[in-house]
Design a protein around this motif. Sequence first.
Motif, PDB file in Angstrom:
ATOM      1  N   ALA A   1     -21.910 -24.403  24.391  1.00 47.63           N
ATOM      2  CA  ALA A   1     -23.317 -24.023  24.539  1.00 47.63           C
ATOM      3  C   ALA A   1     -23.650 -22.807  23.676  1.00 47.63           C
ATOM      4  N   ALA A   2     -22.726 -21.852  23.587  1.00 47.53           N
ATOM      5  CA  ALA A   2     -22.947 -20.666  22.756  1.00 47.53           C
ATOM      6  C   ALA A   2     -23.058 -21.041  21.286  1.00 47.53           C
ATOM      7  N   LEU A   3     -22.236 -21.987  20.838  1.00 48.41           N
ATOM      8  CA  LEU A   3     -22.302 -22.440  19.450  1.00 48.41           C
ATOM      9  C   LEU A   3     -23.653 -23.093  19.156  1.00 48.41           C
ATOM     10  N   LYS A   4     -24.144 -23.893  20.086  1.00 50.31           N
ATOM     11  CA  LYS A   4     -25.454 -24.532  19.911  1.00 50.31           C
ATOM     12  C   LYS A   4     -26.563 -23.481  19.880  1.00 50.31           C
ATOM     13  N   ASP A   5     -26.472 -22.482  20.764  1.00 46.41           N
ATOM     14  CA  ASP A   5     -27.469 -21.421  20.803  1.00 46.41           C
ATOM     15  C   ASP A   5     -27.487 -20.639  19.492  1.00 46.41           C
ATOM     16  N   LEU A   6     -26.322 -20.269  18.988  1.00 47.98           N
ATOM     17  CA  LEU A   6     -26.261 -19.525  17.732  1.00 47.98           C
ATOM     18  C   LEU A   6     -26.795 -20.360  16.571  1.00 47.98           C
ATOM     19  N   ALA A   7     -26.448 -21.637  16.532  1.00 46.18           N
ATOM     20  CA  ALA A   7     -26.957 -22.515  15.473  1.00 46.18           C
ATOM     21  C   ALA A   7     -28.479 -22.590  15.529  1.00 46.18           C
ATOM     22  N   ALA A   8     -29.043 -22.670  16.737  1.00 40.85           N
ATOM     23  CA  ALA A   8     -30.496 -22.708  16.892  1.00 40.85           C
ATOM     24  C   ALA A   8     -31.145 -21.409  16.421  1.00 40.85           C
ATOM     25  N   ARG A   9     -30.395 -20.311  16.457  1.00 38.80           N
ATOM     26  CA  ARG A   9     -30.889 -19.013  15.997  1.00 38.80           C
ATOM     27  C   ARG A   9     -30.661 -18.815  14.500  1.00 38.80           C
ATOM     28  N   GLY A  10     -30.054 -19.815  13.851  1.00 36.68           N
ATOM     29  CA  GLY A  10     -29.820 -19.728  12.411  1.00 36.68           C
ATOM     30  C   GLY A  10     -28.547 -19.017  12.018  1.00 36.68           C
ATOM     31  N   VAL A  11     -27.638 -18.817  12.963  1.00 35.23           N
ATOM     32  CA  VAL A  11     -26.384 -18.128  12.690  1.00 35.23           C
ATOM     33  C   VAL A  11     -25.332 -19.161  12.265  1.00 35.23           C
ATOM     34  N   THR A  12     -24.666 -18.892  11.152  1.00 32.12           N
ATOM     35  CA  THR A  12     -23.586 -19.762  10.694  1.00 32.12           C
ATOM     36  C   THR A  12     -22.322 -19.401  11.452  1.00 32.12           C
ATOM     37  N   VAL A  13     -21.740 -20.392  12.098  1.00 34.69           N
ATOM     38  CA  VAL A  13     -20.560 -20.173  12.926  1.00 34.69           C
ATOM     39  C   VAL A  13     -19.423 -21.032  12.407  1.00 34.69           C
ATOM     40  N   SER A  14     -18.215 -20.463  12.372  1.00 37.74           N
ATOM     41  CA  SER A  14     -17.036 -21.267  12.056  1.00 37.74           C
ATOM     42  C   SER A  14     -16.260 -21.473  13.349  1.00 37.74           C
ATOM     43  N   GLY A  15     -15.872 -22.697  13.570  1.00 36.29           N
ATOM     44  CA  GLY A  15     -15.161 -23.010  14.798  1.00 36.29           C
ATOM     45  C   GLY A  15     -15.852 -24.126  15.515  1.00 36.29           C
ATOM     46  N   PRO A  16     -15.346 -24.552  16.606  1.00 36.82           N
ATOM     47  CA  PRO A  16     -14.327 -23.879  17.406  1.00 36.82           C
ATOM     48  C   PRO A  16     -12.936 -24.047  16.815  1.00 36.82           C
ATOM     49  N   VAL A  17     -12.076 -23.077  17.153  1.00 36.83           N
ATOM     50  CA  VAL A  17     -10.676 -23.107  16.760  1.00 36.83           C
ATOM     51  C   VAL A  17      -9.833 -22.629  17.929  1.00 36.83           C
ATOM     52  N   ARG A  18      -8.554 -22.896  17.818  1.00 37.67           N
ATOM     53  CA  ARG A  18      -7.586 -22.326  18.758  1.00 37.67           C
ATOM     54  C   ARG A  18      -6.437 -21.800  17.916  1.00 37.67           C
ATOM     55  N   ASP A  19      -5.625 -20.969  18.499  1.00 39.34           N
ATOM     56  CA  ASP A  19      -4.517 -20.376  17.769  1.00 39.34           C
ATOM     57  C   ASP A  19      -3.263 -21.221  17.972  1.00 39.34           C
ATOM     58  N   GLY A  20      -2.620 -21.594  16.865  1.00 38.21           N
ATOM     59  CA  GLY A  20      -1.437 -22.438  16.921  1.00 38.21           C
ATOM     60  C   GLY A  20      -0.273 -21.817  17.658  1.00 38.21           C
ATOM     61  N   SER A  21      -0.212 -20.487  17.707  1.00 37.29           N
ATOM     62  CA  SER A  21       0.886 -19.822  18.404  1.00 37.29           C
ATOM     63  C   SER A  21       0.590 -19.663  19.894  1.00 37.29           C
ATOM     64  N   GLY A  22      -0.670 -19.888  20.276  1.00 42.54           N
ATOM     65  CA  GLY A  22      -1.066 -19.699  21.669  1.00 42.54           C
ATOM     66  C   GLY A  22      -1.568 -18.312  21.960  1.00 42.54           C
ATOM     67  N   VAL A  23      -1.495 -17.426  20.977  1.00 41.07           N
ATOM     68  CA  VAL A  23      -1.984 -16.057  21.140  1.00 41.07           C
ATOM     69  C   VAL A  23      -2.922 -15.766  19.982  1.00 41.07           C
ATOM     70  N   PHE A  24      -4.045 -15.191  20.251  1.00 39.54           N
ATOM     71  CA  PHE A  24      -5.022 -14.860  19.229  1.00 39.54           C
ATOM     72  C   PHE A  24      -5.006 -13.356  19.101  1.00 39.54           C
ATOM     73  N   HIS A  25      -4.805 -12.830  17.967  1.00 40.32           N
ATOM     74  CA  HIS A  25      -5.626 -12.877  16.820  1.00 40.32           C
ATOM     75  C   HIS A  25      -4.764 -12.594  15.613  1.00 40.32           C
ATOM     76  N   HIS A  26      -4.626 -13.553  14.731  1.00 36.85           N
ATOM     77  CA  HIS A  26      -3.920 -13.357  13.470  1.00 36.85           C
ATOM     78  C   HIS A  26      -4.905 -12.904  12.402  1.00 36.85           C
ATOM     79  N   ALA A  27      -4.370 -12.259  11.379  1.00 37.78           N
ATOM     80  CA  ALA A  27      -5.209 -11.862  10.251  1.00 37.78           C
ATOM     81  C   ALA A  27      -5.699 -13.107   9.516  1.00 37.78           C
ATOM     82  N   GLY A  28      -6.942 -13.085   9.107  1.00 39.32           N
ATOM     83  CA  GLY A  28      -7.507 -14.204   8.361  1.00 39.32           C
ATOM     84  C   GLY A  28      -7.494 -15.488   9.164  1.00 39.32           C
ATOM     85  N   ASP A  29      -7.134 -16.587   8.483  1.00 36.70           N
ATOM     86  CA  ASP A  29      -7.141 -17.899   9.132  1.00 36.70           C
ATOM     87  C   ASP A  29      -5.758 -18.366   9.546  1.00 36.70           C
ATOM     88  N   ALA A  30      -4.768 -17.485   9.474  1.00 36.53           N
ATOM     89  CA  ALA A  30      -3.399 -17.869   9.816  1.00 36.53           C
ATOM     90  C   ALA A  30      -3.331 -18.416  11.236  1.00 36.53           C
TER      91      ALA A  30
END
Length: 145
Positions: free
Chosen positions: A80-109
């Motif tokens: 729902a948040a992604l739809k709301d941001l898109a309606a506001r004209g915000v470019t969003v990347s995602g959704p994504v999940r972290d392959g290691s199970g823990v977020f946050h890696h530098a960049g797109d790793a």
Amino acid sequence: MDRELEVVIVPVSGVDRVKAFHIETLGFRLDADLPVRDGYRVNQVTPPGSACSIIFGDGLTPTAPDSHLGPHLIVTGLEAALKDLAARGVTVSGPVRDGSGVFHHAGDAERVPGFHPECVSYGSFASFHDPDGTLEELTQRARGR
């Protein structure tokens, strides 16, 4: 004794651009815009429903503008948040999940496209830029958080 995070200072360039983005595009509340003197201006905005605010402006920090990475805005429904941001004209990347199970890696790793397969809290993310921000889905807080 509880300790609550009240404010995060984010170094930015283009104070008026960042202010407009937060207020007009994201719908944050403007708490303060204090042009104290030449070279010193304080803006404070607060996301809807948040107890923590963001401060940005001129002359607040020696940190380079736009170098602060990844404040997380927590939402209970990422889709729902992604739809709301898109309606506001915000470019969003995602959704994504972290392959290691823990977020946050530098960049797109370690980023894996799509929602977490089990829809667990802290499992799915999306990001937007201007300034850089991250959305994290949180439907149930982990114990002690």
